[in-house]
Design an enzyme around this catalytic site. Structure first.
Site, mmCIF file in Angstrom:
data_model
loop_
_atom_site.group_PDB
_atom_site.id
_atom_site.type_symbol
_atom_site.label_atom_id
_atom_site.label_comp_id
_atom_site.label_asym_id
_atom_site.label_seq_id
_atom_site.Cartn_x
_atom_site.Cartn_y
_atom_site.Cartn_z
ATOM 1 N N ASP A 21 0.027 5.275 0.953
ATOM 2 C CA ASP A 21 -0.126 6.180 2.094
ATOM 3 C C ASP A 21 -0.215 5.398 3.395
ATOM 4 O O ASP A 21 -1.007 4.476 3.530
ATOM 5 C CB ASP A 21 -1.382 7.032 1.929
ATOM 6 C CG ASP A 21 -1.221 8.100 0.868
ATOM 7 O OD1 ASP A 21 -0.318 8.930 1.001
ATOM 8 O OD2 ASP A 21 -1.995 8.088 -0.113
ATOM 9 N N ASP A 52 0.870 -1.164 0.000
ATOM 10 C CA ASP A 52 0.000 0.000 0.000
ATOM 11 C C ASP A 52 0.912 1.220 0.000
ATOM 12 O O ASP A 52 2.096 1.123 0.317
ATOM 13 C CB ASP A 52 -0.909 -0.042 1.230
ATOM 14 C CG ASP A 52 -1.795 1.180 1.343
ATOM 15 O OD1 ASP A 52 -2.363 1.606 0.322
ATOM 16 O OD2 ASP A 52 -1.897 1.722 2.462
#
Length: 493
Positions: free
Chosen positions: A236, A234
Protein backbone atom coordinates in the site's frame (compact mmCIF):
# COMPACT_ATOMS: atom_id res chain seq x y z
CA UNK A 1 21.02 5.38 3.79
CA UNK A 2 18.07 7.60 4.55
CA UNK A 3 16.97 7.89 8.14
CA UNK A 4 13.38 8.10 9.29
CA UNK A 5 10.70 10.58 8.34
CA UNK A 6 6.91 10.15 8.86
CA UNK A 7 4.29 9.89 6.13
CA UNK A 8 0.56 9.88 5.75
CA UNK A 9 -1.12 6.73 4.62
CA UNK A 10 -4.44 4.99 4.98
CA UNK A 11 -5.19 1.96 7.11
CA UNK A 12 -4.19 -1.47 5.88
CA UNK A 13 -6.70 -3.45 3.91
CA UNK A 14 -7.33 -6.75 5.66
CA UNK A 15 -10.16 -9.24 5.57
CA UNK A 16 -13.39 -7.79 6.89
CA UNK A 17 -12.18 -4.18 6.91
CA UNK A 18 -13.75 -1.44 4.82
CA UNK A 19 -11.15 1.06 3.70
CA UNK A 20 -11.68 3.91 1.26
CA UNK A 21 -14.72 2.13 -0.11
CA UNK A 22 -13.11 -1.32 -0.50
CA UNK A 23 -14.88 -3.96 1.55
CA UNK A 24 -13.78 -7.52 2.06
CA UNK A 25 -16.34 -10.23 1.56
CA UNK A 26 -18.39 -10.94 4.71
CA UNK A 27 -17.81 -14.12 6.62
CA UNK A 28 -20.49 -16.69 7.26
CA UNK A 29 -19.05 -17.60 10.65
CA UNK A 30 -20.83 -16.71 13.86
CA UNK A 31 -20.01 -13.22 15.20
CA UNK A 32 -18.29 -12.38 18.44
CA UNK A 33 -18.27 -9.15 20.46
CA UNK A 34 -15.36 -6.72 20.32
CA UNK A 35 -15.01 -3.83 22.74
CA UNK A 36 -14.57 -0.44 21.13
CA UNK A 37 -13.09 2.33 23.27
CA UNK A 38 -15.15 5.49 22.73
CA UNK A 39 -14.54 8.67 24.63
CA UNK A 40 -17.45 11.11 24.62
CA UNK A 41 -17.48 14.74 25.75
CA UNK A 42 -20.19 14.08 28.32
CA UNK A 43 -18.31 11.19 29.81
CA UNK A 44 -15.21 13.23 30.61
CA UNK A 45 -11.97 11.32 30.57
CA UNK A 46 -13.60 7.96 30.99
CA UNK A 47 -14.60 5.87 28.00
CA UNK A 48 -17.61 3.66 27.45
CA UNK A 49 -17.71 0.45 25.46
CA UNK A 50 -19.90 -0.46 22.56
CA UNK A 51 -19.82 -3.70 20.65
CA UNK A 52 -19.37 -4.44 16.98
CA UNK A 53 -19.87 -7.73 15.19
CA UNK A 54 -16.87 -9.68 14.03
CA UNK A 55 -16.44 -13.25 12.79
CA UNK A 56 -15.91 -15.83 15.49
CA UNK A 57 -12.46 -17.41 15.76
CA UNK A 58 -11.94 -20.44 13.60
CA UNK A 59 -10.99 -22.50 16.63
CA UNK A 60 -14.41 -21.94 18.13
CA UNK A 61 -13.14 -20.07 21.21
CA UNK A 62 -16.08 -18.35 23.00
CA UNK A 63 -16.32 -14.61 23.34
CA UNK A 64 -16.04 -12.99 26.74
CA UNK A 65 -19.43 -12.73 28.49
CA UNK A 66 -19.06 -8.98 29.08
CA UNK A 67 -18.44 -8.25 25.39
CA UNK A 68 -14.75 -7.43 25.92
CA UNK A 69 -12.26 -8.03 23.19
CA UNK A 70 -11.28 -11.65 23.31
CA UNK A 71 -7.69 -12.79 22.88
CA UNK A 72 -8.91 -15.49 20.53
CA UNK A 73 -6.80 -15.84 17.43
CA UNK A 74 -8.07 -15.61 13.87
CA UNK A 75 -10.81 -13.01 14.24
CA UNK A 76 -11.16 -9.66 12.56
CA UNK A 77 -13.53 -6.86 13.57
CA UNK A 78 -15.54 -5.36 10.74
CA UNK A 79 -14.88 -1.64 10.58
CA UNK A 80 -16.48 1.16 8.61
CA UNK A 81 -13.94 3.93 8.07
CA UNK A 82 -16.00 6.04 5.68
CA UNK A 83 -16.30 6.95 2.05
CA UNK A 84 -13.31 7.45 -0.21
CA UNK A 85 -11.99 10.94 -0.72
CA UNK A 86 -11.76 12.19 -4.31
CA UNK A 87 -8.37 11.73 -5.92
CA UNK A 88 -6.19 14.81 -6.25
CA UNK A 89 -5.45 16.16 -9.65
CA UNK A 90 -1.91 15.96 -11.04
CA UNK A 91 0.12 19.11 -11.43
CA UNK A 92 0.92 19.92 -15.01
CA UNK A 93 4.41 21.27 -15.61
CA UNK A 94 6.02 21.55 -19.03
CA UNK A 95 9.06 19.38 -19.63
CA UNK A 96 10.51 16.44 -17.74
CA UNK A 97 12.88 13.54 -17.88
CA UNK A 98 12.62 11.51 -21.04
CA UNK A 99 12.75 8.40 -18.90
CA UNK A 100 9.17 8.93 -17.82
CA UNK A 101 7.74 9.05 -21.32
CA UNK A 102 9.72 6.79 -23.61
CA UNK A 103 10.89 3.22 -23.71
CA UNK A 104 13.77 2.19 -21.51
CA UNK A 105 16.27 2.66 -24.34
CA UNK A 106 18.08 5.93 -25.02
CA UNK A 107 19.73 8.44 -22.74
CA UNK A 108 18.04 8.97 -19.38
CA UNK A 109 18.39 12.74 -19.19
CA UNK A 110 18.82 13.63 -22.86
CA UNK A 111 15.84 15.86 -23.64
CA UNK A 112 12.61 17.32 -22.38
CA UNK A 113 9.60 15.09 -21.96
CA UNK A 114 6.84 15.09 -24.53
CA UNK A 115 4.05 14.53 -21.98
CA UNK A 116 3.42 17.38 -19.55
CA UNK A 117 1.36 15.14 -17.28
CA UNK A 118 4.48 13.17 -16.37
CA UNK A 119 6.19 16.28 -15.05
CA UNK A 120 4.43 15.97 -11.70
CA UNK A 121 5.83 12.61 -10.55
CA UNK A 122 8.57 13.91 -8.29
CA UNK A 123 6.72 17.18 -7.68
CA UNK A 124 3.97 15.26 -5.88
CA UNK A 125 5.79 14.96 -2.59
CA UNK A 126 3.03 13.00 -0.83
CA UNK A 127 2.39 13.85 2.80
CA UNK A 128 5.72 12.84 4.27
CA UNK A 129 6.51 14.08 7.75
CA UNK A 130 9.91 15.43 6.86
CA UNK A 131 12.02 14.11 9.70
CA UNK A 132 15.24 12.35 8.78
CA UNK A 133 18.53 12.98 10.55
CA UNK A 134 20.76 12.50 7.54
CA UNK A 135 18.68 14.69 5.23
CA UNK A 136 18.14 17.28 7.96
CA UNK A 137 21.90 17.46 8.38
CA UNK A 138 22.34 17.93 4.63
CA UNK A 139 19.76 20.72 4.68
CA UNK A 140 21.59 22.54 7.46
CA UNK A 141 24.86 22.29 5.54
CA UNK A 142 23.30 24.44 2.80
CA UNK A 143 23.47 27.40 5.20
CA UNK A 144 27.25 27.52 4.68
CA UNK A 145 27.86 25.41 1.54
CA UNK A 146 26.71 25.35 -2.05
CA UNK A 147 24.60 22.41 -3.21
CA UNK A 148 27.48 20.69 -4.94
CA UNK A 149 29.80 21.23 -1.97
CA UNK A 150 27.27 19.50 0.27
CA UNK A 151 27.07 16.49 -2.03
CA UNK A 152 30.84 16.32 -2.43
CA UNK A 153 31.42 16.27 1.33
CA UNK A 154 28.60 13.81 2.01
CA UNK A 155 29.86 11.46 -0.69
CA UNK A 156 33.35 11.53 0.81
CA UNK A 157 32.07 11.07 4.39
CA UNK A 158 29.86 8.15 3.37
CA UNK A 159 32.86 6.46 1.77
CA UNK A 160 34.83 6.99 5.02
CA UNK A 161 31.91 5.65 7.05
CA UNK A 162 31.78 2.49 4.95
CA UNK A 163 35.44 1.87 5.74
CA UNK A 164 35.23 2.53 9.49
CA UNK A 165 31.60 2.95 10.66
CA UNK A 166 32.42 3.18 14.37
CA UNK A 167 34.97 6.01 14.16
CA UNK A 168 33.95 7.88 11.03
CA UNK A 169 33.38 11.62 10.81
CA UNK A 170 29.77 10.91 9.84
CA UNK A 171 29.31 8.89 13.03
CA UNK A 172 30.46 11.88 15.07
CA UNK A 173 28.25 14.30 13.19
CA UNK A 174 25.16 12.03 13.17
CA UNK A 175 25.64 9.61 16.10
CA UNK A 176 22.84 7.20 15.16
CA UNK A 177 23.70 7.00 11.46
CA UNK A 178 23.10 3.53 10.02
CA UNK A 179 24.92 1.34 7.53
CA UNK A 180 25.56 2.13 3.86
CA UNK A 181 25.67 -1.15 1.94
CA UNK A 182 26.76 0.48 -1.32
CA UNK A 183 28.76 3.59 -2.27
CA UNK A 184 26.64 6.60 -3.18
CA UNK A 185 27.72 8.92 -6.00
CA UNK A 186 25.79 11.92 -4.71
CA UNK A 187 27.57 14.50 -6.86
CA UNK A 188 26.67 12.64 -10.04
CA UNK A 189 23.06 12.21 -8.89
CA UNK A 190 22.83 15.88 -7.91
CA UNK A 191 24.03 17.01 -11.34
CA UNK A 192 21.43 14.82 -13.06
CA UNK A 193 18.67 16.26 -10.90
CA UNK A 194 19.99 19.82 -11.03
CA UNK A 195 20.02 19.84 -14.84
CA UNK A 196 16.22 19.76 -14.81
CA UNK A 197 15.30 21.47 -11.53
CA UNK A 198 18.03 24.13 -11.30
CA UNK A 199 18.64 23.76 -7.56
CA UNK A 200 22.08 25.34 -7.83
CA UNK A 201 20.67 28.44 -9.53
CA UNK A 202 18.33 29.43 -6.73
CA UNK A 203 19.42 32.58 -4.91
CA UNK A 204 17.56 32.29 -1.61
CA UNK A 205 15.82 28.90 -1.35
CA UNK A 206 17.93 25.80 -0.62
CA UNK A 207 16.83 22.29 -1.67
CA UNK A 208 13.86 21.04 0.34
CA UNK A 209 13.52 17.67 2.02
CA UNK A 210 11.84 15.89 -0.89
CA UNK A 211 14.42 17.15 -3.38
CA UNK A 212 17.28 15.81 -1.28
CA UNK A 213 15.42 12.52 -0.89
CA UNK A 214 15.13 12.26 -4.69
CA UNK A 215 18.87 12.87 -5.10
CA UNK A 216 19.77 10.17 -2.60
CA UNK A 217 17.34 7.78 -4.31
CA UNK A 218 18.91 8.44 -7.72
CA UNK A 219 22.38 7.73 -6.35
CA UNK A 220 21.11 4.53 -4.71
CA UNK A 221 19.54 3.30 -7.95
CA UNK A 222 22.81 3.81 -9.82
CA UNK A 223 24.77 2.07 -7.05
CA UNK A 224 22.49 -0.98 -6.76
CA UNK A 225 21.87 -1.75 -10.42
CA UNK A 226 25.04 -3.67 -11.12
CA UNK A 227 24.83 -6.14 -8.21
CA UNK A 228 21.07 -6.33 -7.59
CA UNK A 229 19.72 -9.85 -7.02
CA UNK A 230 16.64 -9.18 -4.85
CA UNK A 231 14.29 -6.20 -4.77
CA UNK A 232 11.43 -6.03 -2.28
CA UNK A 233 8.44 -3.70 -2.24
CA UNK A 234 6.02 -2.48 0.37
CA UNK A 235 2.46 -2.79 -0.94
CA UNK A 236 0.00 0.00 0.00
CA UNK A 237 1.28 3.42 -1.00
CA UNK A 238 4.26 1.92 -2.84
CA UNK A 239 3.00 -0.47 -5.53
CA UNK A 240 -0.58 0.77 -5.55
CA UNK A 241 -2.72 3.34 -3.79
CA UNK A 242 -3.83 2.73 -0.22
CA UNK A 243 -6.91 0.54 -0.20
CA UNK A 244 -6.46 -0.56 -3.81
CA UNK A 245 -5.11 -3.74 -5.38
CA UNK A 246 -2.74 -4.44 -8.25
CA UNK A 247 -5.17 -4.29 -11.15
CA UNK A 248 -4.30 -5.22 -14.74
CA UNK A 249 -3.58 -1.60 -15.69
CA UNK A 250 -1.00 -1.07 -12.93
CA UNK A 251 2.23 0.28 -14.44
CA UNK A 252 4.32 -1.75 -12.00
CA UNK A 253 3.26 -5.08 -13.56
CA UNK A 254 5.51 -4.59 -16.58
CA UNK A 255 8.37 -3.35 -14.39
CA UNK A 256 8.16 -6.35 -12.05
CA UNK A 257 8.11 -8.80 -14.97
CA UNK A 258 11.08 -7.03 -16.58
CA UNK A 259 13.00 -7.27 -13.31
CA UNK A 260 12.24 -10.99 -13.08
CA UNK A 261 13.31 -11.49 -16.69
CA UNK A 262 16.54 -9.68 -15.81
CA UNK A 263 17.28 -12.46 -13.30
CA UNK A 264 16.28 -10.33 -10.29
CA UNK A 265 14.20 -11.88 -7.51
CA UNK A 266 11.12 -9.77 -6.65
CA UNK A 267 9.14 -9.92 -3.40
CA UNK A 268 6.31 -7.95 -1.85
CA UNK A 269 6.82 -7.55 1.89
CA UNK A 270 3.58 -6.43 3.50
CA UNK A 271 1.93 -6.23 6.90
CA UNK A 272 -1.25 -7.90 5.57
CA UNK A 273 -1.56 -11.49 6.74
CA UNK A 274 -4.11 -14.18 5.89
CA UNK A 275 -3.00 -17.50 7.44
CA UNK A 276 -4.14 -20.47 5.38
CA UNK A 277 -5.86 -18.25 2.78
CA UNK A 278 -3.62 -17.76 -0.27
CA UNK A 279 -6.63 -16.59 -2.31
CA UNK A 280 -6.78 -13.39 -0.23
CA UNK A 281 -3.17 -12.65 -1.06
CA UNK A 282 -3.99 -13.38 -4.72
CA UNK A 283 -6.71 -10.69 -4.71
CA UNK A 284 -4.09 -8.09 -3.80
CA UNK A 285 -1.95 -8.92 -6.87
CA UNK A 286 -4.60 -10.29 -9.23
CA UNK A 287 -3.42 -8.16 -12.15
CA UNK A 288 0.16 -9.39 -11.82
CA UNK A 289 -0.82 -13.07 -11.63
CA UNK A 290 -3.11 -12.66 -14.63
CA UNK A 291 -0.20 -11.15 -16.57
CA UNK A 292 1.92 -14.20 -15.66
CA UNK A 293 -0.77 -16.39 -17.23
CA UNK A 294 -1.40 -14.27 -20.32
CA UNK A 295 2.30 -14.02 -21.11
CA UNK A 296 2.76 -17.74 -20.38
CA UNK A 297 5.87 -16.99 -18.37
CA UNK A 298 8.02 -20.07 -17.80
CA UNK A 299 8.48 -21.43 -14.27
CA UNK A 300 12.10 -20.26 -14.15
CA UNK A 301 10.78 -16.67 -14.35
CA UNK A 302 7.70 -16.92 -12.10
CA UNK A 303 9.77 -18.73 -9.47
CA UNK A 304 11.49 -15.38 -8.87
CA UNK A 305 8.34 -13.86 -7.32
CA UNK A 306 7.35 -14.16 -3.64
CA UNK A 307 5.08 -12.47 -1.12
CA UNK A 308 6.13 -12.09 2.53
CA UNK A 309 2.95 -11.47 4.54
CA UNK A 310 2.26 -10.47 8.14
CA UNK A 311 5.60 -8.59 8.27
CA UNK A 312 7.54 -11.88 8.50
CA UNK A 313 5.03 -14.62 9.28
CA UNK A 314 3.93 -16.05 5.91
CA UNK A 315 5.86 -16.70 2.69
CA UNK A 316 4.10 -17.46 -0.60
CA UNK A 317 5.38 -18.48 -4.04
CA UNK A 318 3.87 -18.97 -7.50
CA UNK A 319 2.78 -22.44 -8.53
CA UNK A 320 4.42 -23.33 -11.87
CA UNK A 321 1.33 -24.83 -13.53
CA UNK A 322 -1.58 -22.42 -12.93
CA UNK A 323 0.36 -19.34 -11.68
CA UNK A 324 -1.57 -19.22 -8.42
CA UNK A 325 -0.05 -18.61 -5.00
CA UNK A 326 0.81 -21.25 -2.43
CA UNK A 327 2.41 -21.08 1.02
CA UNK A 328 6.04 -22.12 1.37
CA UNK A 329 6.30 -24.59 4.29
CA UNK A 330 7.60 -22.80 7.40
CA UNK A 331 10.45 -25.25 7.83
CA UNK A 332 11.83 -24.34 4.41
CA UNK A 333 12.38 -20.64 5.08
CA UNK A 334 11.84 -19.55 8.69
CA UNK A 335 14.95 -18.89 10.74
CA UNK A 336 15.58 -20.87 13.93
CA UNK A 337 14.72 -17.77 15.95
CA UNK A 338 11.33 -17.41 14.28
CA UNK A 339 10.55 -21.10 14.71
CA UNK A 340 11.31 -20.83 18.44
CA UNK A 341 8.44 -18.38 19.09
CA UNK A 342 5.82 -19.97 21.33
CA UNK A 343 2.11 -19.44 20.67
CA UNK A 344 1.64 -18.63 24.37
CA UNK A 345 4.13 -15.77 24.13
CA UNK A 346 2.51 -14.52 20.90
CA UNK A 347 -0.92 -14.49 22.55
CA UNK A 348 0.47 -12.61 25.55
CA UNK A 349 2.07 -10.04 23.24
CA UNK A 350 -1.18 -9.43 21.38
CA UNK A 351 -3.19 -9.26 24.62
CA UNK A 352 -0.83 -6.70 26.09
CA UNK A 353 -0.69 -4.79 22.82
CA UNK A 354 -4.47 -4.66 22.63
CA UNK A 355 -4.73 -3.38 26.19
CA UNK A 356 -2.17 -0.64 25.51
CA UNK A 357 -3.92 0.36 22.29
CA UNK A 358 -7.21 0.75 24.14
CA UNK A 359 -5.52 2.65 26.96
CA UNK A 360 -3.93 5.02 24.49
CA UNK A 361 -7.27 5.61 22.77
CA UNK A 362 -8.95 6.42 26.10
CA UNK A 363 -6.10 8.68 27.18
CA UNK A 364 -6.32 10.69 23.98
CA UNK A 365 -10.12 10.74 23.88
CA UNK A 366 -10.24 8.79 20.60
CA UNK A 367 -13.05 6.50 19.44
CA UNK A 368 -11.64 3.37 17.81
CA UNK A 369 -12.49 -0.10 16.57
CA UNK A 370 -10.28 -3.06 17.49
CA UNK A 371 -8.87 -5.37 14.80
CA UNK A 372 -7.59 -8.70 16.21
CA UNK A 373 -5.86 -11.24 13.99
CA UNK A 374 -3.57 -14.28 14.37
CA UNK A 375 -0.35 -12.30 14.40
CA UNK A 376 -1.51 -8.68 14.75
CA UNK A 377 -3.81 -6.36 16.68
CA UNK A 378 -4.68 -2.79 15.84
CA UNK A 379 -7.03 0.15 16.24
CA UNK A 380 -8.85 2.11 13.55
CA UNK A 381 -10.31 5.49 14.58
CA UNK A 382 -14.05 5.90 14.01
CA UNK A 383 -13.80 9.67 14.08
CA UNK A 384 -11.46 12.19 12.42
CA UNK A 385 -8.12 12.57 14.16
CA UNK A 386 -4.64 13.92 13.44
CA UNK A 387 -1.40 12.15 12.68
CA UNK A 388 0.21 13.16 15.96
CA UNK A 389 -2.42 11.35 18.04
CA UNK A 390 -1.71 8.04 16.32
CA UNK A 391 2.01 8.73 16.45
CA UNK A 392 1.85 9.11 20.23
CA UNK A 393 0.02 5.81 20.63
CA UNK A 394 2.50 3.97 18.39
CA UNK A 395 5.60 5.41 20.08
CA UNK A 396 4.15 4.77 23.54
CA UNK A 397 3.79 1.07 22.71
CA UNK A 398 7.25 0.95 21.13
CA UNK A 399 8.84 2.25 24.32
CA UNK A 400 6.68 0.58 26.97
CA UNK A 401 5.58 -2.80 25.65
CA UNK A 402 7.80 -5.65 26.84
CA UNK A 403 7.38 -9.06 25.22
CA UNK A 404 9.21 -12.35 24.76
CA UNK A 405 8.87 -12.25 20.97
CA UNK A 406 9.91 -9.44 18.59
CA UNK A 407 7.19 -7.05 17.47
CA UNK A 408 6.65 -3.78 15.65
CA UNK A 409 4.20 -1.06 16.64
CA UNK A 410 3.59 1.37 13.79
CA UNK A 411 1.47 4.31 12.77
CA UNK A 412 -0.16 3.69 9.41
CA UNK A 413 -1.45 7.25 9.11
CA UNK A 414 -5.06 6.28 9.84
CA UNK A 415 -4.50 3.31 12.14
CA UNK A 416 -2.02 1.88 14.64
CA UNK A 417 -1.03 -1.80 14.64
CA UNK A 418 1.09 -4.10 16.77
CA UNK A 419 2.44 -6.99 14.69
CA UNK A 420 4.40 -10.08 15.65
CA UNK A 421 7.90 -9.72 14.17
CA UNK A 422 8.96 -7.03 11.69
CA UNK A 423 10.14 -6.59 8.12
CA UNK A 424 13.80 -6.85 9.09
CA UNK A 425 13.19 -10.42 10.27
CA UNK A 426 11.16 -11.13 7.15
CA UNK A 427 13.92 -9.85 4.87
CA UNK A 428 16.57 -11.71 6.84
CA UNK A 429 14.69 -15.00 6.37
CA UNK A 430 13.96 -14.27 2.70
CA UNK A 431 17.59 -13.41 1.98
CA UNK A 432 18.73 -16.65 3.57
CA UNK A 433 16.09 -18.62 1.63
CA UNK A 434 17.14 -17.03 -1.70
CA UNK A 435 20.85 -17.02 -0.80
CA UNK A 436 21.58 -13.32 -1.34
CA UNK A 437 23.67 -10.86 0.68
CA UNK A 438 22.80 -7.31 1.93
CA UNK A 439 24.68 -5.39 -0.85
CA UNK A 440 22.61 -7.37 -3.40
CA UNK A 441 19.24 -6.33 -1.93
CA UNK A 442 17.11 -3.19 -2.29
CA UNK A 443 13.87 -2.46 -0.40
CA UNK A 444 11.36 0.10 -1.72
CA UNK A 445 8.83 1.58 0.69
CA UNK A 446 7.07 4.69 1.94
CA UNK A 447 7.21 4.21 5.72
CA UNK A 448 10.79 4.98 6.76
CA UNK A 449 9.83 6.75 9.98
CA UNK A 450 10.43 6.17 13.67
CA UNK A 451 6.92 4.72 13.80
CA UNK A 452 6.90 3.15 10.32
CA UNK A 453 7.13 -0.54 9.52
CA UNK A 454 9.62 -0.11 6.63
CA UNK A 455 12.29 1.54 8.75
CA UNK A 456 13.67 -1.72 10.20
CA UNK A 457 14.83 -2.83 6.75
CA UNK A 458 17.54 -0.15 6.77
CA UNK A 459 19.58 -2.33 9.12
CA UNK A 460 19.84 -5.16 6.59
CA UNK A 461 19.82 -3.67 3.06
CA UNK A 462 19.78 -0.51 0.95
CA UNK A 463 16.46 1.29 0.54
CA UNK A 464 14.54 3.58 -1.80
CA UNK A 465 12.16 5.95 -0.04
CA UNK A 466 9.14 6.85 -2.16
CA UNK A 467 6.04 8.92 -1.48
CA UNK A 468 3.60 7.21 -3.87
CA UNK A 469 3.32 4.55 -6.61
CA UNK A 470 4.17 7.09 -9.32
CA UNK A 471 7.56 7.68 -7.73
CA UNK A 472 8.07 3.92 -7.45
CA UNK A 473 7.45 3.53 -11.16
CA UNK A 474 9.85 6.35 -11.99
CA UNK A 475 12.77 4.94 -10.02
CA UNK A 476 12.19 1.36 -11.23
CA UNK A 477 12.30 2.60 -14.85
CA UNK A 478 15.65 4.18 -14.04
CA UNK A 479 16.82 0.97 -12.32
CA UNK A 480 15.88 -1.21 -15.31
CA UNK A 481 17.80 1.08 -17.65
CA UNK A 482 20.85 0.94 -15.38
CA UNK A 483 20.66 -2.85 -15.16
CA UNK A 484 20.75 -3.10 -18.96
CA UNK A 485 23.62 -0.61 -19.20
CA UNK A 486 25.66 -2.41 -16.54
CA UNK A 487 25.85 -5.53 -18.70
CA UNK A 488 27.85 -3.57 -21.25
CA UNK A 489 29.56 -1.05 -18.99
CA UNK A 490 30.21 -2.52 -15.51
CA UNK A 491 29.89 -0.23 -12.51
CA UNK A 492 33.32 0.79 -11.16
CA UNK A 493 33.58 2.34 -7.68
Amino acid sequence: MLLRAPTQRSPRTDAGVQKHGFVAAPSSRAPRQVRVAIATPSAGPSAKSVSTQTPAPSNGAPASPNGASSPAIGSVAEVNIGTPSPPGSSLSRPGYWELLNTSESGEVFSQRARSASDAAVLRRKGHLKEQDRLIDFMRRMHETHTCEEVMLKMERWIAEHRQDPKRSRLRRLIPNIGTFFTPLKLVEAFREYDAFFALSRRKYIPPNFAELRHIVNISQVHASADTLKLITFDADGTLYADGAHMEQDNQMIAHIINLMRSNVQVAIVTAAGYPGEPDKFEKRVMGLLEAFRKLKLPPEVTSRFHIMGGECNYLLRVRPDDKRLEFVPDGDWKTPTMQSWREEDITNLLDEGEAMLQEGAKRLNLAVNIIRKNRAVGIVPTQPTIYEVLEDIALTIQTQLVAKVPFCAFNGGNDVFVDVGNKLLGLEALMKYLQVTPPEVLHVGDRFTDSGNDVATRDICSVLWVANPEETGFFIKMLLKDIRKSRWQPYIE
